[in-house]
Design a protein around this motif. Sequence first.
Motif, PDB file in Angstrom:
ATOM      1  N   MET A   1       0.833  -1.208   0.000  1.00 32.88           N
ATOM      2  CA  MET A   1       0.000   0.000   0.000  1.00 32.88           C
ATOM      3  C   MET A   1       0.867   1.258   0.000  1.00 32.88           C
ATOM      4  SD  MET A   1      -3.497  -0.213   1.932  1.00 32.88           S
ATOM      5  CE  MET A   1      -3.629  -1.326   3.280  1.00 32.88           C
ATOM      6  N   GLU A   2       1.969   1.146   0.763  1.00 35.29           N
ATOM      7  CA  GLU A   2       2.906   2.264   0.832  1.00 35.29           C
ATOM      8  C   GLU A   2       3.369   2.631  -0.578  1.00 35.29           C
ATOM      9  OE1 GLU A   2       7.447   2.236   2.006  1.00 35.29           O
ATOM     10  OE2 GLU A   2       6.134   1.150   3.379  1.00 35.29           O
ATOM     11  N   GLN A   3       3.592   1.559  -1.384  1.00 36.09           N
ATOM     12  CA  GLN A   3       4.036   1.737  -2.752  1.00 36.09           C
ATOM     13  C   GLN A   3       3.024   2.564  -3.550  1.00 36.09           C
ATOM     14  OE1 GLN A   3       6.939   0.720  -2.942  1.00 36.09           O
ATOM     15  NE2 GLN A   3       7.287   1.329  -5.057  1.00 36.09           N
ATOM     16  N   ASP A   4       1.713   2.290  -3.298  1.00 36.14           N
ATOM     17  CA  ASP A   4       0.661   3.009  -4.032  1.00 36.14           C
ATOM     18  C   ASP A   4       0.787   4.508  -3.808  1.00 36.14           C
ATOM     19  OD1 ASP A   4      -0.203   0.556  -4.632  1.00 36.14           O
ATOM     20  OD2 ASP A   4      -1.846   0.519  -3.168  1.00 36.14           O
ATOM     21  N   ILE A   5       1.020   4.888  -2.549  1.00 35.44           N
ATOM     22  CA  ILE A   5       1.080   6.334  -2.274  1.00 35.44           C
ATOM     23  C   ILE A   5       2.308   6.917  -2.929  1.00 35.44           C
ATOM     24  CG2 ILE A   5       1.029   8.125  -0.510  1.00 35.44           C
ATOM     25  CD1 ILE A   5       0.407   5.968   1.489  1.00 35.44           C
ATOM     26  N   GLY A  78       1.000   3.607  17.413  1.00 31.45           N
ATOM     27  CA  GLY A  78       0.117   2.421  17.459  1.00 31.45           C
ATOM     28  C   GLY A  78      -1.162   2.684  16.669  1.00 31.45           C
ATOM     29  N   GLU A  79      -1.755   3.858  16.885  1.00 29.65           N
ATOM     30  CA  GLU A  79      -2.986   4.238  16.162  1.00 29.65           C
ATOM     31  C   GLU A  79      -2.722   4.327  14.661  1.00 29.65           C
ATOM     32  OE1 GLU A  79      -6.117   4.638  17.231  1.00 29.65           O
ATOM     33  OE2 GLU A  79      -5.267   3.789  19.070  1.00 29.65           O
ATOM     34  N   LEU A  80      -1.585   4.935  14.314  1.00 29.38           N
ATOM     35  CA  LEU A  80      -1.282   5.128  12.891  1.00 29.38           C
ATOM     36  C   LEU A  80      -1.047   3.786  12.194  1.00 29.38           C
ATOM     37  CD1 LEU A  80       1.008   8.312  13.040  1.00 29.38           C
ATOM     38  CD2 LEU A  80      -1.352   8.168  12.230  1.00 29.38           C
ATOM     39  N   ARG A  81      -0.469   2.831  12.942  1.00 24.86           N
ATOM     40  CA  ARG A  81      -0.269   1.506  12.322  1.00 24.86           C
ATOM     41  C   ARG A  81      -1.618   0.867  11.990  1.00 24.86           C
ATOM     42  NH1 ARG A  81       2.978  -3.198  15.318  1.00 24.86           N
ATOM     43  NH2 ARG A  81       1.360  -2.717  16.835  1.00 24.86           N
ATOM     44  N   LYS A  82      -2.596   1.052  12.910  1.00 23.53           N
ATOM     45  CA  LYS A  82      -3.945   0.503  12.629  1.00 23.53           C
ATOM     46  C   LYS A  82      -4.507   1.163  11.376  1.00 23.53           C
ATOM     47  CE  LYS A  82      -5.213  -0.236  17.419  1.00 23.53           C
ATOM     48  NZ  LYS A  82      -5.877   0.516  18.478  1.00 23.53           N
ATOM     49  N   GLN A  83      -4.361   2.513  11.307  1.00 27.24           N
ATOM     50  CA  GLN A  83      -4.886   3.249  10.151  1.00 27.24           C
ATOM     51  C   GLN A  83      -4.210   2.778   8.853  1.00 27.24           C
ATOM     52  OE1 GLN A  83      -5.026   7.522  10.767  1.00 27.24           O
ATOM     53  NE2 GLN A  83      -5.222   7.923   8.587  1.00 27.24           N
ATOM     54  N   LYS A  84      -2.905   2.526   8.963  1.00 28.86           N
ATOM     55  CA  LYS A  84      -2.105   2.053   7.824  1.00 28.86           C
ATOM     56  C   LYS A  84      -2.653   0.737   7.285  1.00 28.86           C
ATOM     57  CE  LYS A  84       2.890   1.781   7.495  1.00 28.86           C
ATOM     58  NZ  LYS A  84       3.429   2.769   6.629  1.00 28.86           N
ATOM     59  N   HIS A  85      -3.212  -0.083   8.196  1.00 30.24           N
ATOM     60  CA  HIS A  85      -3.744  -1.372   7.755  1.00 30.24           C
ATOM     61  C   HIS A  85      -5.113  -1.218   7.087  1.00 30.24           C
ATOM     62  CE1 HIS A  85      -0.883  -3.641  10.677  1.00 30.24           C
ATOM     63  NE2 HIS A  85      -0.276  -3.086   9.653  1.00 30.24           N
ATOM     64  N   PRO A  88      -4.068   3.408   2.499  1.00 31.15           N
ATOM     65  CA  PRO A  88      -2.670   3.735   2.204  1.00 31.15           C
ATOM     66  C   PRO A  88      -2.214   4.938   3.043  1.00 31.15           C
ATOM     67  CG  PRO A  88      -3.989   3.591   0.193  1.00 31.15           C
ATOM     68  CD  PRO A  88      -4.939   3.560   1.339  1.00 31.15           C
ATOM     69  N   LEU A  89      -1.108   4.793   3.703  1.00 28.72           N
ATOM     70  CA  LEU A  89      -0.622   5.866   4.585  1.00 28.72           C
ATOM     71  C   LEU A  89       0.890   5.756   4.748  1.00 28.72           C
ATOM     72  CD1 LEU A  89      -1.555   8.167   6.576  1.00 28.72           C
ATOM     73  CD2 LEU A  89      -1.477   6.429   8.378  1.00 28.72           C
ATOM     74  N   LEU A  90       1.554   6.885   4.538  1.00 27.14           N
ATOM     75  CA  LEU A  90       2.985   6.960   4.865  1.00 27.14           C
ATOM     76  C   LEU A  90       3.098   7.546   6.261  1.00 27.14           C
ATOM     77  CD1 LEU A  90       4.929   8.627   1.886  1.00 27.14           C
ATOM     78  CD2 LEU A  90       5.135   6.283   2.687  1.00 27.14           C
TER      79      LEU A  90
END
Length: 454
Positions: A1-5, A78-85, A88-90
């Motif tokens: 997903m990181e790649q998409d961004i 921790g919150e951002l990792r959940k959002q990342k899942h 797509p989020l850097l």
Amino acid sequence: MEQDIRQAYATTEPAGGLRVHLITFGCQMNEYDTHLVRSELAGLGASFVETTEEANFVLVNTCAVRGKPVEKLRSLLGELRKQKHRQPLLVGVMGCVAQLPEGQDMARKFEVDILLGPGALTQIGRAIEADHKFWDLSFRDDLNTFTPPPPQGVLSSFVSIIRGCNHHCTYCIVPRTRGPEISRHPDDILKEVQAQKDAGVLEVTLLGQNVNSYGKGRSGYPSFAELLKLVGQIGVNRIKFITSHPVNFTDDIVRAIAETPQVARYVHLPVQSGSDRVLKRMAREYTRDWYLNRIQAIRASISEVVISTDIIVGFPGETEEDFQETLSLYEQVGYDHSYMFIYSPRPGTPSYLHFEDLPREIKVERLQRLIETQKRWSYERNRAWVGRTVEVLVHGRAKETGYAEGHDRGNRPILLPVNEAPKPGLYTAIVKQATPHLLLAERHTTLEPIGSQA
Ligand code: SAM
Ligand code: SF4
């Protein structure tokens, strides 16, 4: 997903599709650094959003001075990792925590994509263009020559004059995270102050961990006292500076403040403890008597000077007698206000490694007593201003309904009825009432109209 961004922003406009949410923990130096990175990102075409949900890049500027902000960062990541899942989020972490092993462990655990130490902020462009996780923890020369554009639409702003710290206070993580002192070239500083003035800034705060060390070891650079005078000539309404180290607060600096009308009559001189025994264990390089002598020199030359300090309560081994010394120093100086901290053991510092932390109840109880002492002095100092005229820089509306908030040349918070100061700007006002925390005033005149100010 990181790649998409990363692919979402085309090579010609690398950050064009980036919606960035910037979060800043910590001191004014961090606010300045966030502005620096923001200007780099804006130059690449990024836009900025107010929440993590709207963003596809969340960048956190971190503070490692005390444990609390580090714990706050942990739960945010921790919150951002959940959002990342979910989408797509850097995620990027910059600043002091990035420089430390605990920050790097967090970066691995919470799938952080970009990690930039406080000496590598200019690498933000390369970091977002990279197609892999990007870490840079180096101290780069180009940071020192980088001049961010002036912030728009603000009346108070910062200019960095020196980075890093050559002292070794035993409790402090800063020398590890920010490296040794490097002074910026005076031409870059003066250019930045001029640009800020031209953009409408009325108050510039010169920043550094130890501003008084400015120019040391650099041939052809002015001393800090000389720099103050040079900045004064630019004609910004107010010039402030933080932070000063008592050991470097020499008489020429006292004279420069007294003789330069643009420099606010405000000195923040962190003492940390009133006990010689504790000061020695902290490796602060001065004694109580030295410090009091500096205060005396400041008061003797700068009329109506406002003095504040930083203090650490409950340093390892601090006895009740040591704490009484701090209380008595507070009585002797009579600070206008102070930033009071409970000692926070920071992994890797000498005091963490070699000294035993005091029980939390002792630290909290001492802090309470010191807060009461400070409150009494703040009230005493503030009360002396009732009936007098002050110059207020109004920033905007206060939380209290019906009031505009600002501060005077001594950094005292001031409230004015909002109908009397409807727009940000400079006013003169008469102080009507004092509390330990602020002054309540009524508008007298407008000194200098700003924008559409009435
Ligand atoms: N360079 C400045 C000086 O020496 O006064 C201070 C910079 S430091 C980042 C800001 C303040 O944080 C210090 O003055 C000190 O009071 C406080 N501080 C630093 N380390 C601390 C610690 N381990 N626990 C509690 N407060 C701390
Ligand atoms: Fe930390 Fe001491 Fe340097 Fe201030 S002078 S930044 S407290 S090491």
